[in-house]
Motif scaffolding. Structure first.
Motif, PDB file in Angstrom:
ATOM      1  N   ASP A 114     -38.716 -53.900  49.974  1.00  0.00           N
ATOM      2  CA  ASP A 114     -39.153 -52.607  49.635  1.00  0.00           C
ATOM      3  C   ASP A 114     -38.305 -52.143  48.335  1.00  0.00           C
ATOM      4  O   ASP A 114     -38.711 -51.948  47.379  1.00  0.00           O
ATOM      5  N   PHE A 115     -37.030 -52.102  48.555  1.00  0.00           N
ATOM      6  CA  PHE A 115     -35.915 -51.382  47.809  1.00  0.00           C
ATOM      7  C   PHE A 115     -34.667 -51.982  48.141  1.00  0.00           C
ATOM      8  O   PHE A 115     -34.301 -51.959  49.087  1.00  0.00           O
ATOM      9  N   ARG A 116     -33.682 -51.813  46.803  1.00  0.00           N
ATOM     10  CA  ARG A 116     -32.566 -52.284  47.154  1.00  0.00           C
ATOM     11  C   ARG A 116     -31.677 -51.667  45.662  1.00  0.00           C
ATOM     12  O   ARG A 116     -32.476 -51.590  44.861  1.00  0.00           O
ATOM     13  N   GLU A 117     -30.511 -51.335  46.204  1.00  0.00           N
ATOM     14  CA  GLU A 117     -29.691 -51.043  44.758  1.00  0.00           C
ATOM     15  C   GLU A 117     -28.310 -51.492  45.145  1.00  0.00           C
ATOM     16  O   GLU A 117     -27.662 -51.824  45.988  1.00  0.00           O
ATOM     17  N   GLU A 118     -27.903 -51.652  43.776  1.00  0.00           N
ATOM     18  CA  GLU A 118     -26.202 -52.349  43.775  1.00  0.00           C
ATOM     19  C   GLU A 118     -25.710 -51.317  42.724  1.00  0.00           C
ATOM     20  O   GLU A 118     -26.125 -50.924  41.757  1.00  0.00           O
ATOM     21  N   ASN A 119     -24.228 -51.225  42.843  1.00  0.00           N
ATOM     22  CA  ASN A 119     -23.534 -50.391  42.070  1.00  0.00           C
ATOM     23  C   ASN A 119     -22.300 -51.213  41.436  1.00  0.00           C
ATOM     24  O   ASN A 119     -21.947 -51.977  42.317  1.00  0.00           O
ATOM     25  N   CYS A 120     -22.214 -51.253  40.165  1.00  0.00           N
ATOM     26  CA  CYS A 120     -21.137 -51.673  39.229  1.00  0.00           C
ATOM     27  C   CYS A 120     -20.307 -50.820  38.553  1.00  0.00           C
ATOM     28  O   CYS A 120     -20.904 -50.018  37.816  1.00  0.00           O
ATOM     29  N   GLN A 121     -19.004 -50.603  38.886  1.00  0.00           N
ATOM     30  CA  GLN A 121     -17.974 -49.607  38.211  1.00  0.00           C
ATOM     31  C   GLN A 121     -17.171 -50.716  37.451  1.00  0.00           C
ATOM     32  O   GLN A 121     -16.610 -51.572  37.989  1.00  0.00           O
ATOM     33  N   TYR A 122     -17.157 -50.186  36.106  1.00  0.00           N
ATOM     34  CA  TYR A 122     -16.038 -50.916  35.339  1.00  0.00           C
ATOM     35  C   TYR A 122     -15.505 -49.877  34.200  1.00  0.00           C
ATOM     36  O   TYR A 122     -15.734 -48.943  33.680  1.00  0.00           O
ATOM     37  N   ARG A 123     -14.288 -50.569  33.702  1.00  0.00           N
ATOM     38  CA  ARG A 123     -13.553 -49.950  32.440  1.00  0.00           C
ATOM     39  C   ARG A 123     -13.985 -50.375  31.215  1.00  0.00           C
ATOM     40  O   ARG A 123     -14.541 -51.510  31.152  1.00  0.00           O
ATOM     41  N   VAL A 124     -13.989 -49.301  30.185  1.00  0.00           N
ATOM     42  CA  VAL A 124     -14.360 -49.881  28.977  1.00  0.00           C
ATOM     43  C   VAL A 124     -12.839 -50.172  28.159  1.00  0.00           C
ATOM     44  O   VAL A 124     -11.907 -49.608  28.283  1.00  0.00           O
ATOM     45  N   ARG A 125     -13.360 -51.166  27.398  1.00  0.00           N
ATOM     46  CA  ARG A 125     -12.168 -51.703  26.349  1.00  0.00           C
ATOM     47  C   ARG A 125     -11.637 -50.292  25.489  1.00  0.00           C
ATOM     48  O   ARG A 125     -12.502 -49.656  24.977  1.00  0.00           O
ATOM     49  N   GLY A 126     -10.168 -50.394  25.340  1.00  0.00           N
ATOM     50  CA  GLY A 126     -10.002 -49.417  24.236  1.00  0.00           C
ATOM     51  C   GLY A 126      -8.845 -48.685  24.743  1.00  0.00           C
ATOM     52  O   GLY A 126      -8.243 -48.928  26.179  1.00  0.00           O
ATOM     53  N   PRO A 127      -7.981 -47.756  23.745  1.00  0.00           N
ATOM     54  CA  PRO A 127      -6.838 -47.160  24.166  1.00  0.00           C
ATOM     55  C   PRO A 127      -7.078 -46.170  25.410  1.00  0.00           C
ATOM     56  O   PRO A 127      -6.103 -45.859  25.965  1.00  0.00           O
ATOM     57  N   LYS A 128      -8.114 -45.475  25.148  1.00  0.00           N
ATOM     58  CA  LYS A 128      -8.492 -44.274  25.996  1.00  0.00           C
ATOM     59  C   LYS A 128      -8.999 -44.674  27.286  1.00  0.00           C
ATOM     60  O   LYS A 128     -10.085 -45.741  27.313  1.00  0.00           O
ATOM     61  N   GLU A 129      -8.520 -44.100  28.323  1.00  0.00           N
ATOM     62  CA  GLU A 129      -9.357 -44.647  29.701  1.00  0.00           C
ATOM     63  C   GLU A 129     -10.583 -44.078  29.913  1.00  0.00           C
ATOM     64  O   GLU A 129     -11.007 -42.942  29.545  1.00  0.00           O
ATOM     65  N   GLN A 130     -11.486 -45.007  30.132  1.00  0.00           N
ATOM     66  CA  GLN A 130     -13.080 -44.687  30.279  1.00  0.00           C
ATOM     67  C   GLN A 130     -13.580 -45.591  31.365  1.00  0.00           C
ATOM     68  O   GLN A 130     -13.671 -46.820  31.118  1.00  0.00           O
ATOM     69  N   TRP A 131     -14.384 -44.993  32.239  1.00  0.00           N
ATOM     70  CA  TRP A 131     -14.999 -45.663  33.319  1.00  0.00           C
ATOM     71  C   TRP A 131     -16.669 -45.468  33.344  1.00  0.00           C
ATOM     72  O   TRP A 131     -16.885 -44.520  33.061  1.00  0.00           O
ATOM     73  N   LEU A 132     -17.293 -46.399  33.719  1.00  0.00           N
ATOM     74  CA  LEU A 132     -18.728 -46.492  33.532  1.00  0.00           C
ATOM     75  C   LEU A 132     -19.233 -46.967  34.867  1.00  0.00           C
ATOM     76  O   LEU A 132     -18.370 -47.843  35.482  1.00  0.00           O
ATOM     77  N   GLU A 133     -20.344 -46.608  35.208  1.00  0.00           N
ATOM     78  CA  GLU A 133     -20.946 -46.945  36.252  1.00  0.00           C
ATOM     79  C   GLU A 133     -22.412 -47.468  36.120  1.00  0.00           C
ATOM     80  O   GLU A 133     -23.255 -46.672  35.506  1.00  0.00           O
TER      81      GLU A 133
END
Length: 166
Positions: A114-133
């Motif tokens: 019927d329905f399923r979900e998954e999450n993936c969190q990761y860092r972005v390349r570069g000198p400044k810390e940035q996280w995306l999901e």
């Protein structure tokens, strides 16, 4: 409509349909869709719709300036590989590939009832810390499974988590 039934008689046929209920349902449906769209836009900045059959995707930037959505279409696997090579932090590449690869999406879709979900969190390349999901949603509609991937910046949340741990 008027016409001749016979040479001496004219007739008129009048057909009426009450569209109030149907129009009310359409208006409610439209309002509901607009409310859901506003909720999605408030939480996420990017949405990818993946066509599992063709391997294509439609990438929609939800929060473009001026309220205009910017849509790009292309090959999903090329999009993922390009992002992995240029955007994803090297230490997170394997984990992101495991969740976002087209083969993985197809395997998961094949098991969705019927329905399923998954999450993936990761860092972005570069000198400044940035996280995306990336939030992957699998939704079965009859024989087809729709795959939507919603992305958002979670940098502030990760910084708060790190601060709380300290």
């Amino acid at each position: 409509y008027t016409g001749e039934e016979s040479k001496s008689k004219n007739y008129v046929v009048l057909a009426l349909q009450d569209v109030d209920e149907r129009m009310r349902c359409e208006i409610e449906h439209t309002q509901h869709d607009m409310q859901l769209a506003a909720i999605v836009r408030s939480q996420y900045s990017v949405m990818n719709r993946v066509d599992l059959q063709s391997g294509s995707c439609e990438r929609i930037n939800l929060n473009e300036y001026g309220g205009q959505e910017k849509t790009r279409k292309g090959d999903y696997s090329l999009h993922v590989e390009s992002a992995l090579a240029s955007h994803v932090h090297p230490q997170d590449v394997a984990a992101v590939r495991a969740v976002l690869s087209l083969d993985h999406l197809r395997r998961q879709a094949g098991t969705v009832e019927d329905f399923r979900e998954e999450n993936c969190q990761y860092r972005v390349r570069g000198p400044k810390e940035q996280w995306l999901e990336e939030h992957v949603l699998y939704v079965r509609q009859g024989e087809q499974v729709l795959v939507n991937i919603l992305g958002r910046d979670i940098t502030k949340e990760k910084q708060r988590e790190a601060e709380n741990l300290r």
